[in-house]
Design an enzyme around this catalytic site. Sequence first.
Site, PDB file in Angstrom:
ATOM      1  N   TYR A 123       0.802  -1.229   0.000  1.00  0.00           N
ATOM      2  CA  TYR A 123       0.000   0.000   0.000  1.00  0.00           C
ATOM      3  C   TYR A 123       0.836   1.280   0.000  1.00  0.00           C
ATOM      4  O   TYR A 123       0.284   2.365   0.134  1.00  0.00           O
ATOM      5  CB  TYR A 123      -0.959  -0.005   1.199  1.00  0.00           C
ATOM      6  N   LYS A 171       3.046 -14.658   4.659  1.00  0.00           N
ATOM      7  CA  LYS A 171       3.289 -15.596   3.562  1.00  0.00           C
ATOM      8  C   LYS A 171       4.806 -15.712   3.400  1.00  0.00           C
ATOM      9  O   LYS A 171       5.366 -15.571   2.298  1.00  0.00           O
ATOM     10  CB  LYS A 171       2.609 -15.061   2.280  1.00  0.00           C
ATOM     11  N   ASP A 204      -3.072 -17.900   3.450  1.00  0.00           N
ATOM     12  CA  ASP A 204      -4.092 -18.721   2.779  1.00  0.00           C
ATOM     13  C   ASP A 204      -4.770 -19.660   3.776  1.00  0.00           C
ATOM     14  O   ASP A 204      -5.993 -19.852   3.754  1.00  0.00           O
ATOM     15  CB  ASP A 204      -3.488 -19.492   1.590  1.00  0.00           C
ATOM     16  N   ASP A 228      -6.255  -6.096   5.584  1.00  0.00           N
ATOM     17  CA  ASP A 228      -7.393  -5.490   4.894  1.00  0.00           C
ATOM     18  C   ASP A 228      -8.390  -6.585   4.506  1.00  0.00           C
ATOM     19  O   ASP A 228      -9.595  -6.495   4.760  1.00  0.00           O
ATOM     20  CB  ASP A 228      -6.856  -4.761   3.652  1.00  0.00           C
ATOM     21  N   ASP A 232     -12.172  -7.826   6.496  1.00  0.00           N
ATOM     22  CA  ASP A 232     -13.474  -7.804   5.805  1.00  0.00           C
ATOM     23  C   ASP A 232     -14.144  -9.176   5.890  1.00  0.00           C
ATOM     24  O   ASP A 232     -15.362  -9.285   6.046  1.00  0.00           O
ATOM     25  CB  ASP A 232     -13.308  -7.412   4.333  1.00  0.00           C
TER      26      ASP A 232
END
Length: 335
Positions: A123, A171, A204, A228, A232
Amino acid sequence: MKLCVIKGDGIGHEVVPAAVRILQQLMPEVEVVYGRAGWDCFEQTGQALPATTIQLARESQAVLFGACSSPSYAVEGYASPIVQLRRATETYANLRPTRFLPVPTAREGVDLVVVRENTEDLYIGDEHTADAGDTGTATKRITRRASERIAHTAFRLARQEGRHRVTIVHKGNVLPQTDGLFRRVAYEVSRQYSDIETDELLVDTAAYWMVKEPTRFDVILTPNLYGDILSDMAAAWGGGLGMAPALNLGDEVAIAEPVHGSAPDIAGQGIANPTAAVLSAAMLARHKWGQVTIADHIEAAVHRALSRGEHTADVSGGIGMSTAAFVDAICAELG
Ligand code: ATP
């Protein structure tokens, strides 16, 4: 105490006044000032986040931010106001709790907080193209400094809230120089909090468990992008985006900001769910102003109103009260 209010676009104009009304009912001493930002502001002034708004936010040190409509295609001169504001105010931690609330769409037993790093990762906006636009490249930046401070935030929050476990989500197997660094630093910091259990999940796998069994999570500590997305996903278990609060926290400034966007599909209809904005304001009272009793009082009033079956339509699949009527119900519960 001063509060800078930025309604933004769309339903920001409906849910933010609701949260301000509740804060003012309990904390009349708070001085409210208004700043502009968002797509409408950009169209009218050429700036999505005017310097005067950044100045107001810095001076107030406490901000209530609604939502801004950002186009999903590049617009010359436009950048996401909330991403800019987070950067300008060094609000490096984004706390996104999901707790069960009594609405038909929520999952009983869920009680987790996503602690999302707020200043770096993909970002940072360092993107460029080559091959006449056929190749796009973005920089993913992870630093020791930012990883350390967000890890401390997560472990301190776990302690403050009587939580037991911090799960580092990353990750690192594919991205050892970036996510691997985040993971390593998080484990280093964890040694200073031996009372809190630490474990880890690849992002994941975390996404799988978030769908399959969200009650297994307590505190999730993760870089910006994964935070992020996972928050959600978690919001769905809390009853939907209309129920999901968040707080951007730095050493000086805090920005309360519901997880949802400007929801143009329902804007102007008076049906938006104000719960996320109201609970975000409660987080501001708790974490920025140290007003724990007031924050508890707001959360309990929301809980009681929902328990009596009062809610907006988004959490029941169709039938519900207007924004105004639901805010009246919460205010009545505040006493
Ligand atoms: P933006 O472009 O600003 O991100 P969006 O519509 O793409 O807006 P959200 O605003 O997060 O994204 O909304 C996604 C969906 O959730 C929409 O269909 C919207 O109607 C619904 N929604 C979001 N927030 C609320 C809310 N507070 N009350 C009711 N419905 C909401």
